[in-house]
Design a protein around this motif. Structure first.
Motif, PDB file in Angstrom:
ATOM      1  N   VAL A 209      15.843  43.178  18.928  1.00 56.99           N
ATOM      2  CA  VAL A 209      15.158  43.876  17.827  1.00 56.99           C
ATOM      3  C   VAL A 209      13.663  43.604  17.886  1.00 56.99           C
ATOM      4  O   VAL A 209      12.847  44.521  17.714  1.00 56.99           O
ATOM      5  N   GLN A 210      13.286  42.361  18.145  1.00 59.25           N
ATOM      6  CA  GLN A 210      11.859  42.031  18.261  1.00 59.25           C
ATOM      7  C   GLN A 210      11.222  42.795  19.422  1.00 59.25           C
ATOM      8  O   GLN A 210      10.093  43.276  19.309  1.00 59.25           O
ATOM      9  N   SER A 211      11.934  42.917  20.521  1.00 53.71           N
ATOM     10  CA  SER A 211      11.409  43.663  21.669  1.00 53.71           C
ATOM     11  C   SER A 211      11.276  45.148  21.353  1.00 53.71           C
ATOM     12  O   SER A 211      10.285  45.782  21.729  1.00 53.71           O
ATOM     13  N   VAL A 212      12.246  45.690  20.664  1.00 55.65           N
ATOM     14  CA  VAL A 212      12.185  47.103  20.279  1.00 55.65           C
ATOM     15  C   VAL A 212      11.016  47.356  19.339  1.00 55.65           C
ATOM     16  O   VAL A 212      10.331  48.377  19.442  1.00 55.65           O
ATOM     17  N   VAL A 213      10.757  46.434  18.425  1.00 57.00           N
ATOM     18  CA  VAL A 213       9.609  46.580  17.523  1.00 57.00           C
ATOM     19  C   VAL A 213       8.307  46.599  18.314  1.00 57.00           C
ATOM     20  O   VAL A 213       7.416  47.410  18.041  1.00 57.00           O
TER      21      VAL A 213
ATOM     22  N   ILE B 294      10.284  45.035   9.529  1.00 53.37           N
ATOM     23  CA  ILE B 294      11.423  44.934  10.450  1.00 53.37           C
ATOM     24  C   ILE B 294      11.297  43.662  11.291  1.00 53.37           C
ATOM     25  O   ILE B 294      12.257  42.909  11.460  1.00 53.37           O
ATOM     26  N   SER B 295      10.102  43.410  11.804  1.00 55.24           N
ATOM     27  CA  SER B 295       9.871  42.233  12.639  1.00 55.24           C
ATOM     28  C   SER B 295      10.056  40.941  11.845  1.00 55.24           C
ATOM     29  O   SER B 295      10.674  39.984  12.331  1.00 55.24           O
ATOM     30  N   LEU B 296       9.544  40.897  10.629  1.00 54.37           N
ATOM     31  CA  LEU B 296       9.671  39.703   9.790  1.00 54.37           C
ATOM     32  C   LEU B 296      11.129  39.433   9.432  1.00 54.37           C
ATOM     33  O   LEU B 296      11.580  38.284   9.451  1.00 54.37           O
ATOM     34  N   THR B 297      11.875  40.482   9.127  1.00 52.22           N
ATOM     35  CA  THR B 297      13.292  40.316   8.814  1.00 52.22           C
ATOM     36  C   THR B 297      14.059  39.790  10.020  1.00 52.22           C
ATOM     37  O   THR B 297      14.882  38.875   9.898  1.00 52.22           O
TER      38      THR B 297
ATOM     39  N   ILE C  73       7.900  47.613  21.374  1.00 52.65           N
ATOM     40  CA  ILE C  73       7.840  48.911  22.050  1.00 52.65           C
ATOM     41  C   ILE C  73       7.486  50.017  21.064  1.00 52.65           C
ATOM     42  O   ILE C  73       6.673  50.903  21.369  1.00 52.65           O
ATOM     43  N   LEU C  74       8.064  49.961  19.859  1.00 52.56           N
ATOM     44  CA  LEU C  74       7.753  50.967  18.842  1.00 52.56           C
ATOM     45  C   LEU C  74       6.290  50.923  18.405  1.00 52.56           C
ATOM     46  O   LEU C  74       5.699  51.963  18.112  1.00 52.56           O
ATOM     47  N   VAL C  75       5.699  49.745  18.373  1.00 55.08           N
ATOM     48  CA  VAL C  75       4.270  49.641  18.051  1.00 55.08           C
ATOM     49  C   VAL C  75       3.445  50.361  19.108  1.00 55.08           C
ATOM     50  O   VAL C  75       2.507  51.096  18.784  1.00 55.08           O
ATOM     51  N   SER C  76       3.798  50.180  20.362  1.00 57.74           N
ATOM     52  CA  SER C  76       3.080  50.864  21.438  1.00 57.74           C
ATOM     53  C   SER C  76       3.252  52.373  21.355  1.00 57.74           C
ATOM     54  O   SER C  76       2.288  53.136  21.478  1.00 57.74           O
ATOM     55  N   ILE C  77       4.486  52.811  21.141  1.00 57.73           N
ATOM     56  CA  ILE C  77       4.737  54.244  21.024  1.00 57.73           C
ATOM     57  C   ILE C  77       4.014  54.810  19.809  1.00 57.73           C
ATOM     58  O   ILE C  77       3.436  55.904  19.861  1.00 57.73           O
TER      59      ILE C  77
END
Length: 79
Positions: free
Chosen positions: A10-14, A51-54, A16-20
């Motif tokens: 989930v942290q990795s996906v976040v 999302i990242s904090l959770t 990637i989503l920041v970059s996108i």
């Protein structure tokens, strides 16, 4: 271990989503009609950090639970 891997994913996906979010034209619209805040800024300031904090909190709680299970049988002696 599966839950830890999921939370790290989930942290990795976040990340990637920041970059996108920053590089794509999909979030260039404005949130309100007065054009004060763009969706890209809204997502970077509110949605993605929550999302990242959770995920970080759940990961920390999972690791502390595992540590308590490991240390349950040990006794601390002062020397």
């Amino acid at each position: 271990m599966k839950r830890i891997h999921t939370l790290l994913a989930v942290q990795s996906v976040v990340a990637i989503l920041v970059s996108i979010n920053r590089l794509s034209p999909w979030t260039l619209g404005h949130v309100l009609p007065n054009e004060f805040l763009r969706w890209v800024d809204f997502n970077n300031m509110l949605v993605l950090p929550l999302i990242s904090l959770t995920a970080f909190y759940l990961l920390k709680r999972q690791l502390s639970t595992i540590l308590l299970r490991v240390n349950r049988g040990r006794t601390w002696r002062s020397t």
